[in-house]
Scaffold this active site. Structure first.
Site, PDB file in Angstrom:
ATOM      1  CG  HIS A  81     -24.811 -21.982  12.076  1.00 22.75           C
ATOM      2  ND1 HIS A  81     -23.662 -21.446  12.636  1.00 22.75           N
ATOM      3  CD2 HIS A  81     -24.826 -23.288  12.457  1.00 22.75           C
ATOM      4  CE1 HIS A  81     -23.027 -22.378  13.317  1.00 22.75           C
ATOM      5  NE2 HIS A  81     -23.701 -23.501  13.222  1.00 22.75           N
ATOM      6  CG  ASP A  83     -24.442 -17.943  14.323  1.00 24.41           C
ATOM      7  OD1 ASP A  83     -24.848 -18.682  13.401  1.00 24.41           O
ATOM      8  OD2 ASP A  83     -24.783 -18.107  15.513  1.00 24.41           O
ATOM      9  CG  ASP A 114     -20.322 -25.280  15.097  1.00 26.52           C
ATOM     10  OD1 ASP A 114     -21.279 -25.280  14.308  1.00 26.52           O
ATOM     11  OD2 ASP A 114     -20.443 -25.039  16.305  1.00 26.52           O
ATOM     12  CD  GLU A 148     -26.722 -23.732  15.527  1.00 22.42           C
ATOM     13  OE1 GLU A 148     -27.061 -24.834  15.994  1.00 22.42           O
ATOM     14  OE2 GLU A 148     -25.614 -23.200  15.779  1.00 22.42           O
ATOM     15  CD  GLU A 149     -22.640 -22.063  17.195  1.00 19.73           C
ATOM     16  OE1 GLU A 149     -23.124 -22.585  18.223  1.00 19.73           O
ATOM     17  OE2 GLU A 149     -21.893 -22.680  16.420  1.00 19.73           O
ATOM     18  CD  GLU A 176     -24.477 -27.159  13.057  1.00 20.68           C
ATOM     19  OE1 GLU A 176     -23.249 -27.075  13.226  1.00 20.68           O
ATOM     20  OE2 GLU A 176     -25.285 -26.334  13.521  1.00 20.68           O
ATOM     21  CG  HIS A 373     -18.886 -24.493  20.486  1.00 22.70           C
ATOM     22  ND1 HIS A 373     -20.058 -24.449  21.204  1.00 22.70           N
ATOM     23  CD2 HIS A 373     -19.260 -24.351  19.189  1.00 22.70           C
ATOM     24  CE1 HIS A 373     -21.088 -24.297  20.373  1.00 22.70           C
ATOM     25  NE2 HIS A 373     -20.613 -24.238  19.142  1.00 22.70           N
TER      26      HIS A 373
END
Length: 401
Positions: A81, A83, A114, A148-149, A176, A373
């Site tokens: 992803h 984003d 990530d 995705e997030e 992932e 994150h």
């Protein structure tokens, strides 16, 4: 202490840094620069590229195609992803989108773990494989998806429903995983079953100066205590068995409360929302029956409103899955130590597995703090470069299976 020039002069590191510096950060992402970067990468690899928009023009999916020698066979997708989650720059020691490399070789940027690393490692591995003259047996697609997030609703969830995806004839997906703080690499074959559950407690209303029977507050307290007792059983499971991971137990958290109009009126309805991630060993129907039974014990009037109620899906990791066997053989030949895990959170693999397509989650990151994150997210340059070598082995392993 080494000089950062050891890494800053590496061409693959430079490409990775360029990707990291594109701020595809929530909210209100403009993917334009990211799409242009990926189109340039496809051109450099001599791979055809399409950009489609399953939901909105502002939500692109970028697809690169590496044609296989036997294109009639089911294909492989290497998904990532584009984003990344928001940053709180004041809590970072480096610019979150600067991709700075310190003297130890740590690359600091949102997305290093990530998961822009994985997307770039796919590209780097294919660059090396193509330069060696290798062509896969199966067609390999690289898919770069948005959002995705925020749950994938504006990305993979809709992409897999469309004609383009169906025409890809996908047999296996790689996506992932998560970093590991020890020598082992986790491989994820499933995710816990996700519920976002709103409980509505209906009870006696009236003046706040009286002692009414069967109020919504009393019912809420009774059911909440039962839910928290269940939660504690999962805490104890995790504490008493060191072989278990957070993905092996059910997590239950109260996330929102609502109800009432003013301080001296007993409300007729109270609402509570729970985030529940159900272990694959837990009978989901039994859990729902328990909650409904607790509502009856509390005096009735409990409504269950499922905001989100995902079905259980998992990928077989046994002899019935040839893609798993090929992937595992590649890991073994590399001498990598692995753990099979259930993903604690949610990834785009869920939407692929829902279609009956086997999918594994894997990020070639070990001996690294888990910082997805988090502030000061980083990945060591050597870890990144080693991951390229890992994919150079794993991509042919599954593509030639």
């Amino acid at each position: 202490m080494q000089s950062p020039e050891k890494w800053t002069n590496d061409e693959e590191i430079k490409i990775f840094q360029e990707y990291l510096r594109i701020p595809t950060v929530h909210p209100d992402i403009d993917y334009t620069a990211c799409v242009e970067f990926l189109k340039l990468q496809a051109g450099n690899l001599d791979l055809p590229v399409d950009v489609i928009h399953p939901v909105l023009p502002s939500k692109p999916v970028v697809i690169m195609k590496w044609l296989g020698k036997s294109p009639e066979l089911p294909s492989i997708i290497l998904n990532s992803h584009m984003d990344v989650v928001p940053v709180f720059a004041e809590n970072w020691t480096h610019d979150p989108f600067g991709a700075d490399i310190d003297a130890e070789g740590r690359i600091y940027a949102r997305g290093t773990q990530d998961m822009k690393s994985v997307g770039c490692q796919y590209l780097a591995a294919i660059r090396a494989l193509k330069s060696s003259g290798y062509q896969p047996k199966r067609t390999v697609y690289l898919t770069f998806v948005p959002d995705e997030e925020t749950g994938g609703d504006m990305g993979m969830a809709e992409f897999v429903k469309g004609d383009y995806f169906r025409a890809m004839n996908v047999g296996f997906s790689l996506d992932e995983g998560i970093a590991s703080e020890d020598d082992f690499y986790p491989v994820f074959y499933a995710e816990r079953t996700l519920w976002h559950l709103r409980l509505k407690f209906n009870g006696t209303s009236g003046h706040g100066s009286l002692l009414h029977n069967k109020t919504a507050g009393e019912k809420f307290q009774f059911v909440l205590e039962k839910l928290m007792m269940f939660r504690e059983t999962q805490v104890q499971l995790l504490a008493k068995n060191s072989s278990l991971d957070i993905g092996d137990v059910t997590t239950l958290n109260l996330t929102q409360l609502g109800g009432g109009i003013q301080s001296n009126v007993v409300p007729p309805v109270l609402e509570a929302i729970f985030d529940i991630r159900i272990a694959i060993t837990q009978d989901v129907d039994e859990l729902e029956r328990k909650i409904r039974a607790w509502g009856e014990e509390a005096g009735g009037g409990l409504e269950l409103d499922f905001i989100l109620k995902c079905p259980h899906v998992e990928t077989k990791v046994d002899g019935s899955n040839p893609y798993w066997l090929a992937f595992k053989q590649g890991l073994d030949e590399l001498g990598l130590k692995t753990h099979l895990r259930v993903f604690a959170g949610a990834t785009d693999s869920y939407y692929v597995r829902q279609l009956g397509i086997p999918a594994l989650g894997f990020s070639p990151i070990n001996n690294t703090p888990v910082l997805l994150h988090n502030h000061d997210e980083y990945l060591h340059a050597d870890t990144y470069l080693h991951g390229i070598q890992v994919y150079k082995k794993l991509i042919p392993a599954v593509a030639d299976s």
